[in-house]
Design an enzyme around this catalytic site. Sequence first.
Site, PDB file in Angstrom:
ATOM      1  N   GLY A   1      30.591  50.248  85.488  1.00  0.00           N
ATOM      2  CA  GLY A   1      30.186  50.256  86.907  1.00  0.00           C
ATOM      3  C   GLY A   1      29.100  51.276  87.212  1.00  0.00           C
TER       4      GLY A   1
ATOM      5  N   THR B   1      36.084  53.709  87.770  1.00  0.00           N
ATOM      6  CA  THR B   1      35.092  52.652  88.006  1.00  0.00           C
ATOM      7  C   THR B   1      35.581  51.376  87.341  1.00  0.00           C
ATOM      8  OG1 THR B   1      33.863  52.877  85.930  1.00  0.00           O
ATOM      9  CG2 THR B   1      33.248  54.358  87.751  1.00  0.00           C
ATOM     10  N   ASP B   2      34.945  50.267  87.639  1.00  0.00           N
ATOM     11  CA  ASP B   2      35.144  49.090  86.801  1.00  0.00           C
ATOM     12  C   ASP B   2      34.216  49.241  85.586  1.00  0.00           C
ATOM     13  OD1 ASP B   2      35.951  46.690  85.778  1.00  0.00           O
ATOM     14  OD2 ASP B   2      35.695  45.556  87.628  1.00  0.00           O
ATOM     15  N   TYR B   3      34.359  48.312  84.689  1.00  0.00           N
ATOM     16  CA  TYR B   3      33.700  48.324  83.372  1.00  0.00           C
ATOM     17  C   TYR B   3      32.173  48.504  83.490  1.00  0.00           C
ATOM     18  CZ  TYR B   3      33.934  46.659  78.474  1.00  0.00           C
ATOM     19  OH  TYR B   3      33.904  46.536  77.114  1.00  0.00           O
TER      20      TYR B   3
END
Length: 760
Positions: A289, A285-287
């Site tokens: 997310g 995931t992104d940060y």
Amino acid sequence: MKKRLFFIGALCMALASCSGGKSEMDRFIDELMGKMTVEEKIGQLNLPVAGDIVTGQAKSSNVSERIRKGEVGGLFNLKGAEKIRDVQRIAVEESRLGIPILFGMDVIHGYETIFPIPLGLSCSWDMAAVEQSARIAAEEASADGICWTFSPMVDVSRDARWGRVSEGSGEDTFLGCRIAEAMVRGYQGPDKETQLTEDDQILACVKHFALYGAPEAGRDYNTVDMSHIRMYNEYFPPYKAAIDAGAASVMASFNEVDGVPATGNSWLMTDVLRKQWGFDGFVVTDYTGIYEMIAHGVGDFESVSVQALKAGIDMDMVSEGFVVNVKNALDKGLVSMKDIDTACRRILEAKYRLGLFDDPYKFCRAEEAAQEVYCQEHRDIARKIASESFVLLKNENVLPLKKQGTIGLIGPLAETRSNMPGTWSVAARFDVPKTIREGLTEAVAGKARVLYAKGSNLVSDYDLEIRSTMFGRELGRDNRTDAQLLNEALAVARQSDVIVAALGEASEMSGESSCRTDIGIPDVQQKLLKALVATGKPVVLVLFNGRPLTLNWEAENVPAILDVWFGGSETADAVADVLFGDVNPSGKLTMSFPKNVGQIPLYYAAKNTGRPLLEGRWFEKFRSNYLDVDNDPLYPFGYGISYTTFEYSPVTISATEVGKGGSLTAEVTVTNTGKVAGKEVVQMYLQDVVGSTTRPLRELKGFEKVALEPGESRTVTFEITPELMSHYNSNLEFVAEPGEFIVSVGPDSRTKNSASFMLK
Ligand code: NOJ
């Protein structure tokens, strides 16, 4: 650890004979997973942040204890081979199974040797340079402990308000694909079959999947809403190109796709990515997310964690959604053991491919790092690449400058080190880059005088300056009044033969969460520039920017404009090289520069509409246009001039008809008609005139950068293959439809040097 691995390895060997056609890796991982508890498997899916850099709201705590407990699969943004070795030692020697962890970092445009911001790098149109920059980044990062970079970012974007255009390769799909491939080769190795086998090859991570570059109103993290036909034709291809080139990991984007956050979108993460494209690496995931899906409004923490895992996410960056929720979800039957095993296996496979099970300290080579990181050889290459990324937008016989007389260097960007690397240079040392003042002074070597004045602050609004100069990228606000600063600058200007105005954005005015609704040069700097031009002295605008800017007044009134983006750690020397003509600028824009913000989104590969504006006209009632500005960009995609001139022969094609599945070629001869050697980016565009769906007016389908001595000619040939003639139709089938095609070859996206052929 070694012992334990040997033991595992021996067990694998013993099992090999009875385990059918499984690979050595599969057998190793089967064996290892056989020993793992559910909690340890879920731990592999967890990616806390370890460094000083925080890009979201959350920080991870108590990391070492959690590594010991097997709750951590990777860590990111921790810098330094020794530090990383220490942390790896905890994983290997103090956790129950001794599974090594991944160390990731945002190595976006260089490690300590910093290359131009990606948007600038793309303007070099030099794929060998792009690959080399990624290669050097991998060499430095891998020696210093890093085995995974969160790059390349391949989000196509056509909205200059969006701050992250600085981190991508601009508006074009085809160019974006070539750059994506080059970056993956640079990080992971040139040959797909042998990628990640050397100790300086690191995992790439294609991001942000998907469509992150199309937020409404150019506002970061905002809603994205797009037709599938546009996704497949215009926005998806660079992600796919990176995956086809072997990219081992993918990062989910923050935005929604079709109303479902990408992080929990199983159509995107499983149907498209894995089933259609055959991706077999892991998805992170992104940060935060997963956690952010709660704010998106699609469920509580447990439910969004389940959605993400079931959608096909393998690793959770910072949210802790998997470690907190997945075991309970398993007990409740909301996820299956297979869901957990699948994700865990993918993370272990990445570690295996990297060779971490053989040598968990493979990437901690402190002595080599001390030799290689920011070494002279790398810096020389970075300097050269930076100079290739600069785009000369205008030059009325001012450039190149002579090393004589008095040069007045004026502007808030003239004497700053920390801004030179540009946004997202996490590992950079901000105290080492030369300032522009130092670069020019060294370059003239006493043959000319370089006088300096700051001239203005970055912006008049103090609070805006603070927001625009985060992460230690200050410009040293001068507390004198605007008038005092200006007067000092004018005094310098009066003594000068030529003025070099170093103006524009600070490096943190673009990048993540740095969107702007007014994309002009900031207010006080414009006043300064106007006053400098009014002196009547020749002015060269050396423009710093992480995005296209609106430059109407400047284009009209300033005699020379050199766009230097943020050129990386060697910016100052590269600027001097180009200003004094040691390097002839050869960059070409990869994003259209609008005349005003109201034209955005503005891109050359637009469609005609049913009511196009007629050629050469501005306003006509009931046509697709504006009352107050024409439809054209100020500077189009592909544009950039040189200290020499190039002439193109008419384009010739090898056939005016081609059968289904056949190819043809288009050719031009390019001649350097000026007095100095130079490089030209020859661009080939195709228009599919009639289709079952509407098609863009033209699309880039080939390019070649050629170096020519004065008077030299070169014939450039482009092969137009069935693939280049194809697009996704409304059934999302990739087809080449019969009918007329127009091929145009020239120096930028406006070229009228065209020929037409029929696909039968
Ligand atoms: C958020 C950004 O969107 C992403 O590009 C980056 O890799 C992560 N933070 C990690 O720093």
